[in-house]
Design an enzyme around this catalytic site. Structure first.
Site, PDB file in Angstrom:
ATOM      1  N   ASP A 164       0.850  -1.182   0.000  1.00  7.88           N
ATOM      2  CA  ASP A 164       0.000   0.000   0.000  1.00  7.88           C
ATOM      3  C   ASP A 164       0.888   1.235   0.000  1.00  7.88           C
ATOM      4  OD1 ASP A 164      -2.262   1.552   0.063  1.00  7.88           O
ATOM      5  OD2 ASP A 164      -2.598   1.356   2.200  1.00  7.88           O
ATOM      6  N   GLU A 232      -3.124   1.534  -3.720  1.00  5.32           N
ATOM      7  CA  GLU A 232      -3.612   2.735  -4.395  1.00  5.32           C
ATOM      8  C   GLU A 232      -2.777   3.127  -5.609  1.00  5.32           C
ATOM      9  OE1 GLU A 232      -3.649   2.454  -1.102  1.00  5.32           O
ATOM     10  OE2 GLU A 232      -5.608   3.133  -0.376  1.00  5.32           O
ATOM     11  N   GLU A 288      -1.494  21.790  10.276  1.00 10.03           N
ATOM     12  CA  GLU A 288      -2.274  20.729   9.674  1.00 10.03           C
ATOM     13  C   GLU A 288      -3.390  21.316   8.816  1.00 10.03           C
ATOM     14  OE1 GLU A 288      -1.617  17.670   9.639  1.00 10.03           O
ATOM     15  OE2 GLU A 288      -0.405  17.139  11.383  1.00 10.03           O
TER      16      GLU A 288
END
Length: 494
Positions: A164, A232, A288
């Site tokens: 992944d 992905e 963030e």
């Protein structure tokens, strides 16, 4: 347009052909806070503190302390740029990713030396120092340290061997040490590291920096669209119509993206946790996506770096955490996931989805919904519930009719002001797990919240009741081609 986009360099060449979409500078830039401080004013957008705006990407040709290296920022900080780089109209990006997730093309491993391994630095060399090899910036003066914000982390599950790719928060902690933050229960590589720790094994990992934008966008899919074991990179392959090329790492048993600008090879160490700001002691991590500087974590995992490889004259790609770049990378896959869930349940009703800038691509979605018959009344709210189940980090959903442009928040708010009543059209779902980076998701903020990271999810139904649709027709104007009046040519004058 130029040849196909296959890596960071061809993406930059594509942007050079688009007027106003790339700004290059040879003025030396300090990576510590200055680079991001500049881009805040040029093109960061998103939830970055004002003044900021959506503007061109930037390519810094000279980075202080890192001769020969360049730094790129903001490549994906515009939906228009993402659309061009993925060869798709901006309003169709969510639909294209939805289709690609359903028809993945698995990556392939190449043989021989890869482009990302043109220059090799091994950690057992006496002069090896990650801090000197990778020109990672800080976003602000109080960041815990230099961050790799666009590192494609690639690892394989210890039991199944399934791989992944995910983007994680990576802070350089020393000459051969990186901290990595795993949001509990939210990312597949975190689950891989936990399983490796149960087995008392190190988890081999690669971090590829500066890659094809299709990989950066595709890597941001999450469950249930891409469950554990879904690579992905196969979505990026579908976006390009050909497999992503991987290479074998030189010092660990893992693969990396073959045409990346930089690759960091290493192992996640079991049983070790790192205080993220152990070097800066500021108490902060980095800005963030919600727009706030997050607290430093005491529960970061440790990556012991074994090598750094890179292309000649490498380009370090980075982003500002709260910028429009995050909206593109997180929001467009979320749109695709929502489309997938609703299309399965009620095909043809959902017209489009937009995960907007104000929510950082994660917290808020606008669903454009068409009620075709009287029996569709109420299905718009069912669609919102499906969207919440498709993406757990969603907090607010706005429902609008098909005549409202879901990509224009002014139009969405117009619908709220003329087609919405607070006592009838607000649906609240309290006590649902959401996202820990929203500071309002805390017991101190509301008595309905039992634990940090829980929220009251809310639906704002700004659609007209089906029985009243005839009373809410927008003013209809003559459909005219305005180009003759806008050309300014003399021959149009009489």
């Amino acid at each position: 347009m130029s040849d196909k986009v296959t890596d960071l360099r061809s993406a930059i060449e594509r942007l050079k052909e688009m007027p106003g979409q790339l700004l290059e500078t040879h003025v030396p830039v300090e990576p510590m806070a200055e680079l991001s401080g500049i881009y805040r004013h040029v093109g960061a957008g998103g939830t970055v503190k004002r003044p900021t705006k959506e503007g061109p990407a930037m390519l810094f040709h000279r980075v202080k302390g890192h001769p020969g290296a360049k730094a790129a920022i903001g490549l994906l900080a515009s939906r228009k740029r993402v659309a061009s780089l993925l060869d798709c109209p901006p309003e169709k990006l969510g639909w294209k990713l939805f289709e690609c997730a359903g028809h993945p093309i698995e990556p392939v491993v190449i043989h021989g030396k890869a482009q990302c391994q043109e220059v090799v630095h091994r950690a057992d060399s006496p002069d090896f120092d990650l801090r000197k090899l990778v020109p990672a910036p800080t976003n602000t003066p109080v960041d815990a340290g230099p961050y790799i914000t666009l590192g494609m982390c690639y690892a394989s599950h210890p039991d199944t061997g399934l791989s992944d790719v995910t983007i994680h928060r990576l802070c350089i902690q020393g000459k051969d040490e990186l901290s990595i933050f795993f949001t509990p229960g939210a990312r597949h590589i975190g689950a891989m590291a936990e399983r490796a720790e149960e087995l008392n094994q190190r988890l081999p990992i690669s971090v590829s920096i500066g890659v094809d934008p299709a990989i950066e966008v595709g890597s941001c899919f999450e469950p249930p669209t891409t469950p554990l074991g879904f690579d992905e990179l196969s979505i990026a392959g579908a976006l390009r119509g050909e497999p992503v090329k991987l290479c074998r790492c030189l010092t660990v048993k893992e693969h990396a993206i073959a045409n990346a600008e930089y690759v960091i090879e290493g192992e996640v160490i079991p049983g070790v946790r790192v205080q993220e700001d152990q070097n800066s002691h500021t108490g902060y991590a980095m800005p963030e996506f919600p727009g706030y500087t997050g607290p430093a974590s005491s529960q970061c995992w440790m990556i012991k770096v074994t090598a750094v490889t890179h292309r000649k004259d490498p380009i370090l790609q980075t982003c500002i955490g709260p910028s429009e770049e995050h909206v593109s990378m997180a929001g467009i896959p979320t749109e695709a996931s929502i489309i997938g869930m609703i299309e399965k349940a009620m095909p043809g009703r959902l017209q489009n989805v937009y995960c907007c800038s104000a929510g950082g691509g994660k917290y808020m979605a606008v669903l454009q919904f068409c009620k075709k018959t009287a029996s569709d009344e109420g299905r718009q709210r069912q669609a919102a519930l499906l969207a919440f189940s498709a993406f757990s980090e969603l907090k607010h959903i706005f429902l609008v009719d098909e005549d409202v442009d879901c990509f224009d928040m002014n139009d969405v708010l117009w619908a709220m002001n003329t087609r919405f009543q607070g006592d009838a059209d607000i649906i609240t779902i309290p006590g649902v797990r959401c996202h820990p980076l929203d500071p309002s998701n805390d017991p101190d903020f509301s008595p309905s919240i039992r634990d940090h990271g829980i929220a009251c999810k809310t639906i704002f139904d700004c659609t007209v009741p089906y029985s009243l649709k005839e009373r809410f027709q927008r003013a209809q104007f003559l459909d005219v081609d305005p180009s003759p009046w806008m050309s300014g040519q003399k021959e149009h004058e009489v």
